[in-house]
Structures are given as structure tokens and as C-alpha cells.
Design an enzyme around this catalytic site. Structure first.
Site, PDB file in Angstrom:
ATOM      1  N   VAL A 188       0.832  -1.205   0.000  1.00 54.99           N
ATOM      2  CA  VAL A 188       0.000   0.000   0.000  1.00 54.99           C
ATOM      3  C   VAL A 188       0.872   1.262   0.000  1.00 54.99           C
ATOM      4  O   VAL A 188       0.545   2.245  -0.661  1.00 54.99           O
ATOM      5  CB  VAL A 188      -0.990  -0.001   1.180  1.00 54.99           C
ATOM      6  CG1 VAL A 188      -1.800   1.294   1.222  1.00 54.99           C
ATOM      7  CG2 VAL A 188      -1.931  -1.191   1.079  1.00 54.99           C
ATOM      8  N   CYS A 189       1.987   1.219   0.706  1.00 58.54           N
ATOM      9  CA  CYS A 189       2.890   2.379   0.719  1.00 58.54           C
ATOM     10  C   CYS A 189       3.435   2.630  -0.681  1.00 58.54           C
ATOM     11  O   CYS A 189       3.428   3.763  -1.161  1.00 58.54           O
ATOM     12  CB  CYS A 189       4.037   2.145   1.704  1.00 58.54           C
ATOM     13  SG  CYS A 189       3.506   1.930   3.418  1.00 58.54           S
ATOM     14  N   ALA A 190       3.890   1.570  -1.335  1.00 66.83           N
ATOM     15  CA  ALA A 190       4.405   1.695  -2.701  1.00 66.83           C
ATOM     16  C   ALA A 190       3.312   2.200  -3.638  1.00 66.83           C
ATOM     17  O   ALA A 190       3.550   3.064  -4.491  1.00 66.83           O
ATOM     18  CB  ALA A 190       4.950   0.365  -3.185  1.00 66.83           C
TER      19      ALA A 190
END
Length: 166
Positions: A59-61
Site C-alpha cells: 500500500v505504501c508503494a
């Protein structure tokens, strides 16, 4: 203290995000070139801060990719993607993904950003990392919008963040 979740488990942050209408707290972060970057370096620009635990999670990426795509059309605006990852990890990720419209910054050296912006997780499995949050600062240095994402595994409200600077 504010609260988010990691899965079904409640996680507390060190304090609250800065309130809309207040002056953005100063910070010192580290760029991919290992040089210090401060809030004043972006004076006169709108700033969208995409804050997250680690570039090496899905999700961060995804949030970095999405803001990179959306940032291409923003006038007088910078998107700062901030985590405690080392600049080497950011540099590797951006090179592999063709990311060029956002600025990746690390809080690994001074650790003051996580306290000033209230985003350090103080308990739970990822204690010490940054919670997923968005802070939007206008050209005058005033906080316009904040979001502490309710669950770490959830993407932020991209539209809400970008609408705050239009």
C-alpha cells in the site's frame, strides 16, 4: 495521541496531526542524496505530504505511485513521500518504478518529524515507524488538510488531499 489500526489491532500515535489552520511545524528530513531538507526549502509552494510506514510494503508503494501520477499535473506543488526508510531504499524504488514527480524523504536521522507531525506509532507491531497520513500545506505555510488513515493497510484519500490545494 491519535489512533489508527494495523489489521484489527488499535495502534496509537505519539500525538495528533497538526490542526488545519495552524502553521506547519518545521522539520529536517534526509533526501536521496543524504542532504538535509527542511520545510523552508519548499517556501511558496503547496506541499502534499504522503506519510507512511515503509516503501517496501504494497500500500505504501501504491500511494507513492499514485501521487507520482497525480503530481505530474499540479502547478506550484510538491509531493513529499516520507517514511523512516533509508534514502537508499527510496532511490532503488524510484529508479525501478520510474518515479520522478515526487520527492522521497527519510526521517531516519533526526526523528523530529515523526514527533512534530504526531505520526510515530508508539505501540503495536510497527512501533517506531510512521503511521499512514496525509498533511497538505498551502503556499503560506498553513496546514490546509490532514488525514490519519483509519487502517494502515488502507490507501489515503488522494482526491481529498489534492482538492485542498485547488
Amino acid at each position: 495521541m491519535a489512533q489508527t489500526k494495523l489489521g484489527a489491532t488499535a495502534v496509537n500515535t505519539i500525538s495528533m496531526l497538526p490542526a488545519a489552520g495552524t502553521s506547519a511545524p518545521d522539520f529536517t528530513l534526509v533526501g536521496n542524496d543524504l542532504k538535509e531538507v527542511k520545510l523552508k526549502d519548499f517556501a511558496g509552494k503547496n506541499i502534499v505530504m504522503n506519510i507512511f510506514p515503509s516503501i517496501d510494503t504494497g500500500v505504501c508503494a501504491m500511494s507513492v505511485r499514485e501521487f507520482n501520477k497525480r503530481a505530474a499535473g499540479l502547478a506550484n506543488t510538491v509531493v513529499l513521500c516520507i517514511a523512516k526508510d533509508l534514502p537508499f531504499a527510496f532511490k532503488r524504488f524510484c529508479a525501478a518504478e520510474g518515479i520522478s514527480n515526487v520527492i522521497t524523504l527519510s526521517d531516519f536521522r533526526h526523528l523530529g518529524f515523526s514527533t512534530a507531525y504526531g505520526v510515530e506509532m508508539v505501540d503495536g507491531a510497527m512501533v517506531g515507524l510512521l503511521a499512514r497520513a496525509i498533511v497538505v500545506i498551502d503556499k503560506s505555510g498553513s496546514v490546509k488538510y490532514t488525514e490519519l488513515v483509519p487502517t494502515i493497510g488502507q490507501e489515503p484519500d488522494y482526491d481529498g488531499a489534492l482538492k485542498a490545494i485547488q
